[in-house]
Design an enzyme around this catalytic site. Structure first.
Site, PDB file in Angstrom:
ATOM      1  N   SER A   1     -50.761  75.575 -24.249  1.00  0.00           N
ATOM      2  CA  SER A   1     -50.284  74.504 -25.120  1.00  0.00           C
ATOM      3  C   SER A   1     -51.059  73.222 -24.886  1.00  0.00           C
ATOM      4  O   SER A   1     -51.333  72.470 -25.832  1.00  0.00           O
ATOM      5  CB  SER A   1     -48.792  74.281 -24.894  1.00  0.00           C
ATOM      6  OG  SER A   1     -48.292  73.254 -25.718  1.00  0.00           O
TER       7      SER A   1
ATOM      8  N   VAL B   1     -55.514  66.279 -30.596  1.00  0.00           N
ATOM      9  CA  VAL B   1     -55.595  64.826 -30.423  1.00  0.00           C
ATOM     10  C   VAL B   1     -57.016  64.390 -30.079  1.00  0.00           C
ATOM     11  O   VAL B   1     -57.548  63.425 -30.645  1.00  0.00           O
ATOM     12  CB  VAL B   1     -54.610  64.348 -29.336  1.00  0.00           C
ATOM     13  CG1 VAL B   1     -54.689  62.834 -29.183  1.00  0.00           C
ATOM     14  CG2 VAL B   1     -53.191  64.774 -29.665  1.00  0.00           C
TER      15      VAL B   1
ATOM     16  N   LEU C   1     -54.303  73.347 -26.817  1.00  0.00           N
ATOM     17  CA  LEU C   1     -54.087  73.088 -28.244  1.00  0.00           C
ATOM     18  C   LEU C   1     -53.799  71.607 -28.496  1.00  0.00           C
ATOM     19  O   LEU C   1     -54.283  71.040 -29.494  1.00  0.00           O
ATOM     20  CB  LEU C   1     -52.928  73.949 -28.758  1.00  0.00           C
ATOM     21  CG  LEU C   1     -53.148  75.463 -28.785  1.00  0.00           C
ATOM     22  CD1 LEU C   1     -51.942  76.160 -29.414  1.00  0.00           C
ATOM     23  CD2 LEU C   1     -54.421  75.820 -29.554  1.00  0.00           C
ATOM     24  N   HIS C   2     -53.025  70.968 -27.629  1.00  0.00           N
ATOM     25  CA  HIS C   2     -52.741  69.540 -27.802  1.00  0.00           C
ATOM     26  C   HIS C   2     -54.010  68.700 -27.656  1.00  0.00           C
ATOM     27  O   HIS C   2     -54.200  67.720 -28.393  1.00  0.00           O
ATOM     28  CB  HIS C   2     -51.688  69.080 -26.783  1.00  0.00           C
ATOM     29  CG  HIS C   2     -50.280  69.348 -27.206  1.00  0.00           C
ATOM     30  ND1 HIS C   2     -49.700  70.597 -27.135  1.00  0.00           N
ATOM     31  CD2 HIS C   2     -49.323  68.530 -27.712  1.00  0.00           C
ATOM     32  CE1 HIS C   2     -48.463  70.530 -27.568  1.00  0.00           C
ATOM     33  NE2 HIS C   2     -48.199  69.291 -27.931  1.00  0.00           N
ATOM     34  N   GLU C   3     -54.872  69.082 -26.725  1.00  0.00           N
ATOM     35  CA  GLU C   3     -56.122  68.341 -26.553  1.00  0.00           C
ATOM     36  C   GLU C   3     -57.025  68.514 -27.771  1.00  0.00           C
ATOM     37  O   GLU C   3     -57.680  67.559 -28.213  1.00  0.00           O
ATOM     38  CB  GLU C   3     -56.839  68.814 -25.289  1.00  0.00           C
ATOM     39  CG  GLU C   3     -58.037  67.967 -24.910  1.00  0.00           C
ATOM     40  CD  GLU C   3     -57.662  66.540 -24.547  1.00  0.00           C
ATOM     41  OE1 GLU C   3     -58.449  65.621 -24.868  1.00  0.00           O
ATOM     42  OE2 GLU C   3     -56.590  66.324 -23.948  1.00  0.00           O
TER      43      GLU C   3
END
Length: 511
Positions: free
Chosen positions: A427, A435, A430-432
């Site tokens: 996760s 953003v 995916l967040h990196e």
């Protein structure tokens, strides 16, 4: 006339004679004028109608049994805090109105529609990426069509084996069959990887505006997750078809569209638009479409989107710009002050975005698709631990992570703790991407923020399991502190600082 005046009224005589001649104020107070019952409660209105006040008005027993303060732990009944809730709402409204007035006096009106630096290239590339990404789903459909033909051939060979045949030829065909499944898995892996890789590179290298880049990257991640779920689910369905005696029974709902009847374009198209990341051949469906409901939800999406834009431009952007000097000089006290000031507006924007996406948009999409399961979230705001929040605030992602990462890893012998760590590492990546790529600053803040959730979950897990309200209150406070002060404001500040240091403002100065 004199005799009539000297005769007392019947009601008064009754009340006077009912008072016992005793020094016990409690007994006296219970019977004075017949208005207080023996148990200390007021008499009903019918018992006192037509009677005059008693003579002794100063002997009523006010303190007639032991009582506790309503806020004490010894209180028999829990007090209602409705008034305090109303007070807090009013205080929040007044405080934010004060910030509105202060912001207007300090900056004036900062809203400017034409000030955003939307490059023509960004819009064109964004539209192309949005149109091309779904073709990867079509590629997954073609791969599954080939897999269906192979599965049918395997079933035919199994029937020939049962009726007899050359043993050596059968062994050769089985080996070729096994290698073919590896090619199918490799084709799905390449297709899913290209789906995300092409968009990520294009956004990072060619799309300047972070909002357009974020929308493209988010769409690519969603399609990539759907692609993966489609491949994993059909692989297990295919295995169940080829080995009916060696697998557990499939869910009963799947009997409405058994494999390989689900490998159709219409079935895949429905999954593409359905508000879920987990593929199933069949979903619970509603009976009809309520277009008024859809219109109301879409009106909420539009209204909240405008509110988010106004709040971001008028309140968040000045705060972030004013924090740049403090960040550059590493003024810790000022940075903490800015984080606390930014936490309010970032929380309001996040809550508005949450409601717009999970309550309004996904419900409107589910209504149009007649998608029956609309539990996109549960009461995450009451989370007694950080782990409960991650399990309840985003159900579509939670279901994907549990079904396709956590459960398979546990099934392969991983411990639940190790599987959870892998989920948050995945996760975090995916967040990196979501953003860092659109802002062209892959600095690892989003990734670290997700990985740090693991020790926070471990620290608040005992509070979640404890009995009693106090532990849950403490766990909920820890969640809100990490959510409001440490999480979003700090990440927004760091990425904004990295963006400004690299590119400057994304907005033009208003004319």
């Amino acid at each position: 006339m004199s005799s009539s005046r000297s005769q007392p009224a019947p009601a008064t005589m009754t009340s006077m004679t009912s008072v016992p001649d005793t020094a016990d104020g409690l007994d006296a107070s219970r019977s004075i004028n017949g208005t207080i019952l023996p148990n200390g409660h007021n008499a009903p209105p019918s018992a006192t109608a037509g009677r005059t006040p008693g003579k002794y008005r100063h002997v009523a027993a006010v303190h007639w049994k032991p009582k506790t303060s309503c806020l004490s732990h010894d209180s028999e009944a829990s007090p209602s805090f409705l008034g305090f809730r109303n007070l807090m709402v009013l205080v929040l409204i007044v405080m934010n109105l004060r910030l509105v007035v202060e912001n207007f006096m300090k900056y004036g009106v900062l809203i400017c529609i034409r000030c955003h630096d939307y490059r023509r290239q960004d819009v064109i590339l964004g539209a192309i990426l949005y149109a091309l990404v779904p073709f990867h789903l079509f590629a997954a459909y073609v791969i599954e069509l080939a897999a269906v033909q192979l599965a049918k051939g395997a079933i035919g060979r199994k029937k020939r084996d049962e009726t007899g045949g050359n043993l050596q030829d059968n062994q050769r065909e089985k080996k070729a069959f096994q290698s073919t499944w590896r090619y199918i898995a490799l084709a799905h892996s390449i297709n899913a990887t290209l789906c995300l890789l092409v968009t990520t590179l294009t956004v990072f290298l060619a799309i300047h505006h972070p909002l357009i880049g974020t929308m493209c990257e988010l769409h690519a991640i969603i399609v990539w997750l759907k692609n993966s779920s489609y491949a994993f689910t059909n692989r297990d369905l295919r295995h169940a078809l080829l080995h009916p005696g060696t697998t557990t029974s499939l869910p009963e709902i799947y009997s409405g569209c058994p494999y390989p009847q689900n490998i159709t374009l219409s079935n895949l198209s429905y999954f593409w638009w359905a508000p879920t990341l987990v593929y199933q051949p069949v979903y619970p469906r509603s009976s009809n479409i309520r277009w008024i409901f859809v219109a109301k939800r879409m009106a909420e999406v539009v209204g909240l989107s405008i509110f988010i834009w106004l709040a971001s431009a008028q309140y968040a952007a000045p705060l972030l710009r004013n924090s740049l000097n403090k960040m550059a000089s590493l003024d810790i006290a000022s940075i903490i002050e800015r984080l606390m000031k930014l936490s309010t507006v970032s929380l309001i924007i996040w809550l508005a975005g949450f409601f717009a996406l999970f309550q309004s948009f996904l419900n409107a999409l589910a209504e149009i698709m007649r998608f029956g399961d609309r539990e996109f979230y549960t009461e995450w705001w009451n989370s007694p631990s950080v782990g409960t929040y991650w399990r309840t605030w985003n159900k579509p992602v939670y279901h994907f992570m549990k079904r396709h990462i956590y459960s398979p890893l546990v099934g392969r012998g991983w411990t639940p703790q190790a599987a959870s760590i892998m989920v948050f590492v995945f996760s975090g990546i995916l967040h990196e991407l979501l953003v860092g790529v659109p802002t062209h600053n892959i600095i690892g803040v989003a990734f670290v923020g997700m990985v740090v959730q693991v020790p926070l979950i471990a620290a608040t897990l005992p509070l979640e399991k404890m009995q009693g309200i106090n532990s849950k209150i403490v766990g909920n406070c820890i969640f809100w502190i990490s959510f409001c002060l440490v999480g979003q404001p700090l990440a927004a500040l760091l990425y904004f600082f990295a963006w400004q240091a690299k590119y400057g403002s994304v907005s033009k100065s208003p004319a």
